[in-house]
Design an enzyme around this catalytic site. Structure first.
Site: not given
Length: 274
Positions: A165, A169
């Site tokens: 993640y 991001k």
């Protein structure tokens, strides 16, 4: 009169939570919204809420990671409303594990939904925007357009258990800053909002730790231990997690005419926590 009257917005992952709050906020300000969710019922519910409030919306159901979805998403806006003015890349979820236990499937799934999907959507809308800009300039008209990509403080400073993640991001930030340079010539502002702790079904306190969501046949664990959630909130200067409506407000700021000379930036919506 809304600040976004006449605009058409694509909002991925807008059947629930933050995405739904974003779609409702943009619609309240006059934008026509193409709503997306993996499942038809949440997508149609958002469309219903928008129409009940006097707005205009249409659903485009499906996974943002599916081949061909991005083209279908962009075409829905062009065919239904005549173009694309605002793109919000919001869809996503988390699938956490420490790096030594993270599988290739976990890595690929999160990179695909958070980074590859926004890339594909932006690639798909480029010909639509380019053609509209050419027509507008031939008529002596200038239209400012907006892209807001959703990042996270995990992508700015990392977060244990979220290598996939955090990497995705962080990639969103690079994509944002690159597109700001490529699309400035079209009069498109490309920015990102990095969320901190926002209360959604993915972050709600779950004492048993057994809450899950189904993502295309995968049972993904969600929720945060109540004690951990409380500790996290104590680290936030404002003393609490944000709401989906507050998260939507940060996105909306970057869609307004007041942001017409802001591009390539990342706004942190985290209550003061970084």
């Amino acid at each position: 009169m809304g600040t976004l009257d006449g605009k058409t917005a694509l909002v991925s992952g807008s059947g629930r939570g933050i995405g739904q709050a974003i779609a409702l906020k943009l619609a309240q300000q006059g934008a026509r919204v193409v709503v997306n969710d993996l499942d038809p019922d949440p997508a149609e519910e958002t469309v219903r809420l928008i129409k009940t409030s006097g707005g205009d919306a249409v659903a485009c159901v499906g996974s943002v990671t599916d081949d061909g979805f991005a083209d279908r998403f962009a075409a829905t806006a062009a065919d239904t409303f005549g173009g694309v003015d605002i793109v919000i890349n919001n869809a996503g979820y988390t699938w956490d594990n420490v790096v030594q236990k993270m599988t290739d499937e976990q890595w690929d799934a999160i990179i695909d939904v958070h980074l590859k999907a926004p890339f594909r959507i932006l690639r798909a809308v480029q010909p639509i925007i380019s053609a509209r800009v050419k027509e507008e300039r031939a008529r002596g008209v200038h239209v400012q357009r907006k892209v807001v990509n959703i990042s996270s403080i995990a992508g700015l400073s990392g977060n244990a258990g979220q290598a996939n993640y955090g990497a995705a991001k962080a990639g969103v930030v690079g994509l944002t800053r690159t597109l700001a340079k490529e699309w400035g010539r079209y009069g498109v502002n490309v920015n990102a909002v990095a969320f901190g702790l926002i209360r959604t079904r993915l972050t709600e306190a779950t004492a048993g730790g057994d809450a899950t969501i189904d993502v295309q046949g995968r049972e993904i664990k969600v929720g945060v231990n109540p004690d951990l959630l409380s500790a996290m909130e104590r680290m936030i200067p404002l003393g609490r997690a944000g709401t989906p409506q507050e998260a939507a407000g940060a996105v909306y700021l970057l869609c307004t005419p007041e942001s017409d000379y802001i591009s390539g930036e990342v706004i942190v919506c985290g209550g003061g926590y970084r």
